[in-house]
Design a protein around this motif. Structure first.
Motif, PDB file in Angstrom:
ATOM      1  N   GLU A   9     116.484 -10.183  45.828  1.00 22.38           N
ATOM      2  CA  GLU A   9     115.640  -9.014  46.019  1.00 22.38           C
ATOM      3  C   GLU A   9     116.496  -7.764  45.873  1.00 22.38           C
ATOM      4  N   ARG A  10     115.901  -6.715  45.324  1.00 19.19           N
ATOM      5  CA  ARG A  10     116.582  -5.420  45.203  1.00 19.19           C
ATOM      6  C   ARG A  10     116.349  -4.647  46.497  1.00 19.19           C
ATOM      7  N   HIS A  11     117.422  -4.146  47.091  1.00 18.55           N
ATOM      8  CA  HIS A  11     117.306  -3.381  48.331  1.00 18.55           C
ATOM      9  C   HIS A  11     118.040  -2.050  48.207  1.00 18.55           C
ATOM     10  N   THR A  12     117.448  -1.023  48.798  1.00 15.58           N
ATOM     11  CA  THR A  12     118.069   0.295  48.858  1.00 15.58           C
ATOM     12  C   THR A  12     118.529   0.526  50.286  1.00 15.58           C
ATOM     13  N   LEU A  13     119.833   0.723  50.446  1.00 11.90           N
ATOM     14  CA  LEU A  13     120.424   0.916  51.764  1.00 11.90           C
ATOM     15  C   LEU A  13     120.863   2.365  51.927  1.00 11.90           C
ATOM     16  N   SER A  14     120.600   2.921  53.101  1.00  9.25           N
ATOM     17  CA  SER A  14     121.056   4.260  53.451  1.00  9.25           C
ATOM     18  C   SER A  14     122.110   4.109  54.532  1.00  9.25           C
ATOM     19  N   VAL A  15     123.314   4.610  54.258  1.00  6.77           N
ATOM     20  CA  VAL A  15     124.436   4.454  55.180  1.00  6.77           C
ATOM     21  C   VAL A  15     124.919   5.854  55.574  1.00  6.77           C
ATOM     22  N   VAL A  16     124.791   6.184  56.856  1.00  6.11           N
ATOM     23  CA  VAL A  16     125.219   7.483  57.360  1.00  6.11           C
ATOM     24  C   VAL A  16     126.613   7.316  57.957  1.00  6.11           C
ATOM     25  N   VAL A  17     127.552   8.129  57.453  1.00  5.14           N
ATOM     26  CA  VAL A  17     128.965   7.955  57.815  1.00  5.14           C
ATOM     27  C   VAL A  17     129.619   9.295  58.134  1.00  5.14           C
ATOM     28  N   ASP A  18     130.762   9.222  58.845  1.00  8.60           N
ATOM     29  CA  ASP A  18     131.606  10.404  58.975  1.00  8.60           C
ATOM     30  C   ASP A  18     132.156  10.713  57.589  1.00  8.60           C
ATOM     31  N   ASN A  19     132.156  11.971  57.223  1.00  9.22           N
ATOM     32  CA  ASN A  19     132.664  12.401  55.924  1.00  9.22           C
ATOM     33  C   ASN A  19     134.183  12.501  56.020  1.00  9.22           C
ATOM     34  N   GLU A  20     134.851  11.374  55.763  1.00 11.56           N
ATOM     35  CA  GLU A  20     136.309  11.340  55.873  1.00 11.56           C
ATOM     36  C   GLU A  20     136.906  10.616  54.672  1.00 11.56           C
ATOM     37  N   PRO A  21     138.156  10.945  54.340  1.00 19.65           N
ATOM     38  CA  PRO A  21     138.801  10.303  53.190  1.00 19.65           C
ATOM     39  C   PRO A  21     138.860   8.780  53.363  1.00 19.65           C
ATOM     40  N   GLY A  22     138.584   8.072  52.280  1.00 20.28           N
ATOM     41  CA  GLY A  22     138.736   6.624  52.284  1.00 20.28           C
ATOM     42  C   GLY A  22     137.498   5.825  52.649  1.00 20.28           C
ATOM     43  N   GLY A  89     109.981  -0.098  54.652  1.00 21.17           N
ATOM     44  CA  GLY A  89     108.664   0.162  54.073  1.00 21.17           C
ATOM     45  C   GLY A  89     108.665   1.390  53.183  1.00 21.17           C
ATOM     46  N   PRO A  90     107.629   2.210  53.317  1.00 23.47           N
ATOM     47  CA  PRO A  90     107.468   3.332  52.380  1.00 23.47           C
ATOM     48  C   PRO A  90     108.660   4.288  52.397  1.00 23.47           C
ATOM     49  N   HIS A  91     109.223   4.496  51.234  1.00 20.46           N
ATOM     50  CA  HIS A  91     110.307   5.457  51.077  1.00 20.46           C
ATOM     51  C   HIS A  91     110.240   6.048  49.675  1.00 20.46           C
ATOM     52  N   VAL A  92     110.948   7.130  49.487  1.00 19.86           N
ATOM     53  CA  VAL A  92     110.960   7.823  48.204  1.00 19.86           C
ATOM     54  C   VAL A  92     112.323   7.615  47.563  1.00 19.86           C
ATOM     55  N   GLU A  93     112.316   7.167  46.309  1.00 21.68           N
ATOM     56  CA  GLU A  93     113.549   7.005  45.533  1.00 21.68           C
ATOM     57  C   GLU A  93     113.451   7.862  44.277  1.00 21.68           C
ATOM     58  N   ARG A  94     114.520   8.564  43.958  1.00 21.04           N
ATOM     59  CA  ARG A  94     114.568   9.349  42.734  1.00 21.04           C
ATOM     60  C   ARG A  94     115.951   9.244  42.120  1.00 21.04           C
ATOM     61  N   GLU A  95     115.967   9.486  40.819  1.00 25.69           N
ATOM     62  CA  GLU A  95     117.206   9.492  40.068  1.00 25.69           C
ATOM     63  C   GLU A  95     117.097  10.604  39.036  1.00 25.69           C
ATOM     64  N   LEU A  96     118.213  11.165  38.647  1.00 26.01           N
ATOM     65  CA  LEU A  96     118.236  12.174  37.599  1.00 26.01           C
ATOM     66  C   LEU A  96     119.100  11.646  36.456  1.00 26.01           C
ATOM     67  N   ALA A  97     118.682  11.928  35.233  1.00 28.18           N
ATOM     68  CA  ALA A  97     119.492  11.549  34.069  1.00 28.18           C
ATOM     69  C   ALA A  97     119.551  12.712  33.098  1.00 28.18           C
ATOM     70  N   LEU A  98     120.695  12.850  32.461  1.00 25.20           N
ATOM     71  CA  LEU A  98     120.849  13.741  31.318  1.00 25.20           C
ATOM     72  C   LEU A  98     120.903  12.838  30.095  1.00 25.20           C
ATOM     73  N   VAL A  99     120.042  13.116  29.121  1.00 27.91           N
ATOM     74  CA  VAL A  99     119.894  12.246  27.957  1.00 27.91           C
ATOM     75  C   VAL A  99     120.097  13.088  26.698  1.00 27.91           C
ATOM     76  N   ARG A 166     109.869   7.819  54.201  1.00 30.10           N
ATOM     77  CA  ARG A 166     108.712   8.705  54.288  1.00 30.10           C
ATOM     78  C   ARG A 166     108.384   8.966  55.757  1.00 30.10           C
ATOM     79  N   GLY A 167     107.550   9.961  55.984  1.00 27.91           N
ATOM     80  CA  GLY A 167     107.086  10.246  57.337  1.00 27.91           C
ATOM     81  C   GLY A 167     107.752  11.445  57.952  1.00 27.91           C
ATOM     82  N   ARG A 168     107.325  11.762  59.165  1.00 25.89           N
ATOM     83  CA  ARG A 168     107.762  12.983  59.851  1.00 25.89           C
ATOM     84  C   ARG A 168     109.121  12.856  60.511  1.00 25.89           C
ATOM     85  N   GLU A 169     109.539  11.645  60.808  1.00 31.36           N
ATOM     86  CA  GLU A 169     110.758  11.437  61.599  1.00 31.36           C
ATOM     87  C   GLU A 169     111.976  11.205  60.707  1.00 31.36           C
ATOM     88  N   ALA A 170     113.121  11.627  61.218  1.00 29.56           N
ATOM     89  CA  ALA A 170     114.388  11.231  60.591  1.00 29.56           C
ATOM     90  C   ALA A 170     114.676   9.826  61.113  1.00 29.56           C
TER      91      ALA A 170
END
Length: 171
Positions: A9-22, A89-99, A166-170
């Motif tokens: 199955e294809r899955h989209t994961l969101s990983v929230v991290v400290d913005n640190e080197p490595g 469940g419901p989420h929004v996915e987008r991608e941008l391409a230069l062609v 999707r939805g009102r909550e983070a």
């Protein structure tokens, strides 16, 4: 006797991290070490002070593999939260391409017509080529690129998937 194999199955994961080197190297290393493929990976800071980043990873695997990936990501120290947006469940996915498309005459006209249908914007033009910007789901981008191959595709640059629940909550 039939051995039933679970479908990937294809899955989209969101990983929230400290913005640190490595941290990106550590996450990529986790996938590499276990032989998991990353189909798409994007990362950007998401807080005003640039202390937190969101990494969006698209991967495929049987459900047990996806669960294992999530558990292993969750154990990394600078990781705050791992969400499987696909499972949520419901989420929004987008991608941008230069062609970039090169062509003259009918090919040029057809490229512009297709760009209009796909709501692609011309962001650069010469007498012999165009660079289109197209956004949408990955399937839309794939289809647009396939169609452009027939009218003079030169090259493609893609951002990778960004996604949010999707939805009102983070979440």
């Amino acid at each position: 006797m039939h051995i039933h194999e679970e479908a990937k199955e294809r899955h989209t994961l969101s990983v929230v991290v400290d913005n640190e080197p490595g941290i990106l190297a550590r996450i990529a290393g986790l996938f590499t070490a276990r032989g998991y493929n990353i189909e798409s990976l994007t990362v950007a800071d998401v807080t005003e002070d640039e202390s937190i980043s969101r990494i969006t990873i698209v991967t495929s695997g049987v459900p047990a593999t996806i669960e294992q990936i999530i558990a292993q990501l969750d154990r990394l120290v600078p990781v705050h939260k791992v969400l499987d947006l696909t499972a949520l469940g419901p989420h929004v996915e987008r991608e941008l391409a230069l062609v970039k498309v090169a062509g003259v005459g009918d090919h040029r006209i057809e490229a512009l017509r297709l760009a209009d249908v796909y709501r692609a914007r011309v962001v650069d033009a010469t007498t012999g080529s165009f660079v289109f910007e197209v956004t949408g789901g990955s399937d839309k981008i794939d289809t647009f690129v396939t169609l452009m191959r027939e009218v003079g595709l030169v090259e493609v640059a893609r951002t990778g998937v960004v996604a949010i629940a999707r939805g009102r909550e983070a979440v």
